[in-house]
Motif scaffolding. Structure first.
Motif, PDB file in Angstrom:
ATOM      1  N   VAL A 467     -30.905  -7.181 -36.457  1.00  0.00           N
ATOM      2  CA  VAL A 467     -30.703  -5.768 -36.088  1.00  0.00           C
ATOM      3  C   VAL A 467     -29.283  -5.548 -35.602  1.00  0.00           C
ATOM      4  O   VAL A 467     -28.607  -4.589 -36.002  1.00  0.00           O
ATOM      5  N   HIS A 470     -26.627  -6.095 -38.495  1.00  0.00           N
ATOM      6  CA  HIS A 470     -26.572  -4.998 -39.470  1.00  0.00           C
ATOM      7  C   HIS A 470     -26.248  -3.654 -38.810  1.00  0.00           C
ATOM      8  O   HIS A 470     -26.331  -2.607 -39.452  1.00  0.00           O
ATOM      9  N   CYS A 472     -27.812  -1.892 -36.806  1.00  0.00           N
ATOM     10  CA  CYS A 472     -28.929  -0.941 -36.721  1.00  0.00           C
ATOM     11  C   CYS A 472     -29.216  -0.657 -35.246  1.00  0.00           C
ATOM     12  O   CYS A 472     -28.847  -1.441 -34.370  1.00  0.00           O
ATOM     13  N   LYS A 473     -29.885   0.422 -34.998  1.00  0.00           N
ATOM     14  CA  LYS A 473     -30.201   0.765 -33.616  1.00  0.00           C
ATOM     15  C   LYS A 473     -31.565   1.432 -33.576  1.00  0.00           C
ATOM     16  O   LYS A 473     -31.791   2.422 -34.276  1.00  0.00           O
ATOM     17  N   TYR A 540     -35.402   7.921 -40.133  1.00  0.00           N
ATOM     18  CA  TYR A 540     -34.460   6.877 -39.756  1.00  0.00           C
ATOM     19  C   TYR A 540     -34.220   6.003 -40.984  1.00  0.00           C
ATOM     20  O   TYR A 540     -35.006   6.031 -41.946  1.00  0.00           O
ATOM     21  N   GLU A 543     -33.849   0.334 -43.486  1.00  0.00           N
ATOM     22  CA  GLU A 543     -33.594  -1.008 -42.963  1.00  0.00           C
ATOM     23  C   GLU A 543     -33.966  -1.099 -41.483  1.00  0.00           C
ATOM     24  O   GLU A 543     -34.592  -2.072 -41.049  1.00  0.00           O
ATOM     25  N   THR A 544     -33.602  -0.071 -40.718  1.00  0.00           N
ATOM     26  CA  THR A 544     -33.967  -0.046 -39.301  1.00  0.00           C
ATOM     27  C   THR A 544     -35.486  -0.053 -39.137  1.00  0.00           C
ATOM     28  O   THR A 544     -36.049  -0.775 -38.311  1.00  0.00           O
TER      29      THR A 544
END
Length: 575
Positions: A467, A470, A472-473, A540, A543-544
């Motif tokens: 995470v 990448h 992401c959040k 969203y 991927e996240t």
């Protein structure tokens, strides 16, 4: 005389047992809701104080609140500064108990103690109905507490109402600052012996209301009891981690500062208490001269003295909190200096009950192994706190620290599993009954599931690393749901711990574990459906969302491992 002394001790025992029963009933009724409330209401110091006030007023025990705070800090669920603020609130919340005690003294022919015995009948009816058993326990404790207090007042009057006792207490009260310290010491010792500042406050109310000690000495006893109550939390923290020890020291420093401040300005402090009592419509216990007052004023003053003690207790804790709340960061620094970390604190785990070099035989060996497995379960549960920290980390450094803990716990669980398995192999070399061999197989299965729980923590750490890599959040909505899922896993752990620690002959079913597992599965299904809907709406990035569901699935898998452990415990009984 002997009968009166035994009656006095019996009333004190009834009082203490009633308080314990009442507090226990309230805590059982609150259940996980109280823990959830404490976890959520800690966004700033003022809400932390409010949390301490509310929880302590609910459970009628600042000691119970403080011990809960120490356990939260020990598990890494509460920051040290927030814990200190909650303790400040707990000290204010405990004054509610003092006000209830003051009401029990009443005025005229009625007091709360009058309805104590009828309440016990109501409590008995409630306890006869399983749904209301905890409420019944609370009401029964309430009744016993005030019945004990009522008998304590009557018996103490018979024992103490003589010229010798009055002369002795008067002689202790006539030495200025020395007398203040003597009565402070008495308050601290009573609190330490009975492990209850509320009991010390009740005894103080009895003494001052019956005229055995002046209000000034009652003030000193209340100050002493506030110091004595800090001992319990420090004892509880003795075997905890550094943060928990610091929390307990902060509790001591908070009360110590309040006592020193009150002693430094003792006369102005007494005057403030007196004016506050007067503002509530009672005679001023500091300004009114009892000897020269008329009969009506004397009667009103005697009736109001318990309320004056409650006001004193409240003013002391409120003022101390209003001053020290602005210095919590400084308090954190002081207790950090008092309890330093010994280099980089790295948690280790050593077996407590078994050793490969000294193998017991038969049931003794299996009982030792079972006790070690219970410890192993507690170790696995502590890993969940670091999963929560990793999920909620605000920056890479914070996450990396939690992730290192997860990796460390994976190594620890591997080692503990290996050592217990080695012990079980040695035990199996001895002659065991068919039931004994079945227990060994179940213990093997349990430690295997526990090792898998350690692997799960590390796996979640690996997902979260991706995470961060990448960029992401997780959204606030995702974090809220992840924390809820972690709460459900913690509930499952609680059921597992209870089933593991319950003697096998007393374990009749594992419905608690089954309900916890079902709650996890239902919530996982809910989140899965919600996730698919959000992907369709592009709420969203895909991927996240994928990483998010990977964590959810790992947590759900942990629930599977946990329920397997409870099932193994029950299966061992069936054999």
């Amino acid at each position: 005389m002997l009968l009166q002394i035994l009656t006095l001790l019996g009333s004190l025992a009834m009082f203490l047992y009633g308080m314990s029963l009442m507090s226990g009933g309230l805590q059982k009724m609150a259940g996980n809701r109280m823990r959830t409330f404490m976890a959520k209401m800690t966004s700033n110091y003022f809400t932390c104080i409010l949390t301490g006030i509310v929880v302590t007023a609910m459970v009628q025990s600042s000691t119970a609140t403080t011990l809960l705070i120490v356990s939260f800090v020990n598990a890494g669920l509460l920051a040290l500064g927030s814990a200190i603020a909650v303790i400040m609130g707990a000290n204010i919340g405990t004054t509610v108990t003092a006000w209830i005690f003051a009401l029990s003294f009443g005025g005229g022919s009625w007091s709360i103690g009058t309805i104590a015995i009828p309440l016990m009948f109501v409590a008995f009816l409630c306890m006869s109905i399983k749904k209301y058993a905890n409420l019944g326990e609370f009401i029964m404790g309430f009744g016993l507490l005030f019945l004990g207090l009522s008998i304590l007042k009557e018996t103490s009057t018979l024992l103490l109402d003589n010229d010798g006792v009055r002369t002795f207490l008067a002689s202790l009260s006539g030495h200025g600052i020395l007398s203040i310290f003597l009565f402070m010491l008495a308050g601290a010792v009573i609190t330490l012996m009975l492990q209850s500042s509320a009991t010390a406050t009740a005894i103080t109310m009895v003494l001052v209301a019956q005229g055995y000690i002046p209000f000034t000495m009652a003030t000193a006893m209340v100050l002493g009891s506030n110091l004595g109550t800090t001992i319990t939390s420090n004892i509880a923290a003795a075997v905890a981690n550094v943060s928990a020890k610091r929390t307990a020291r902060a509790h001591f420093l908070f009360n110590l500062f309040g006592v020193i401040l009150a002693l430094a300005v003792f006369k102005p402090f007494l005057s403030l208490v007196g004016y506050t009592v007067q503002a509530l419509g009672f005679p001023n216990p500091v300004a009114v001269d009892f000897a020269s007052a008329d009969a009506a004023t004397q009667e009103a003053l005697v009736a109001s003295l318990p309320y004056s003690v409650a006001v004193l207790h409240t003013v002391f804790n409120v003022i101390t909190t209003l001053i020290l709340v602005w210095f919590i960061p400084q308090l954190v620094k002081v207790v950090t200096w008092m309890v330093p970390s010994k280099g980089e604190e790295k948690e280790t785990h050593r077996l407590k009950y078994i050793g490969v070099g000294n193998i017991a035989t038969g049931d003794l060996a299996l009982n030792s192994a079972k006790m070690e497995v219970v410890e192993f379960g507690s170790l696995c549960r502590r890993d969940l706190a670091y999963i929560r920290k990793a999920v909620n980390a605000a920056n890479w450094n914070e996450f990396n620290e939690a992730d290192q803990k997860l990796a460390h716990y994976e190594e620890v669980t591997d080692n503990v599993e290996r050592e217990i398995a080695t012990y079980l192999r040695e035990v199996s070399k001895n002659e065991l009954s068919r039931a004994g061999m079945a227990r060994v197989r179940e213990l093997y299965r349990i430690i295997g599931e526990m090792e898998s729980l350690g692997d799960s923590g590390e796996n979640i750490g690996k997902i979260l690393i991706r995470v961060w890599e990448h960029d992401c959040k997780f959204t606030e909505n995702m974090l809220e749901r992840l924390n809820k899922m972690i709460d459900l896993v913690d509930d499952a752990y609680a059921a597992m711990d209870l089933n593991l620690s319950t003697p096998i002959v007393e374990l009749s079913d594992i419905r608690n574990a089954e309900e916890a597992e079902n709650a996890i599965n239902v919530y996982r299904d809910l989140l899965r459906g919600e996730h698919l809907s959000n992907i369709e709406k592009a709420s969203y990035p895909y991927e996240t969302g994928s990483f998010y569901m990977d964590v959810i699935n790992c947590l759900e898998k942990m629930g599977d491992f946990i329920i397997n452990i409870s099932q193994s415990v029950l299966e061992a009984k069936v054999v």
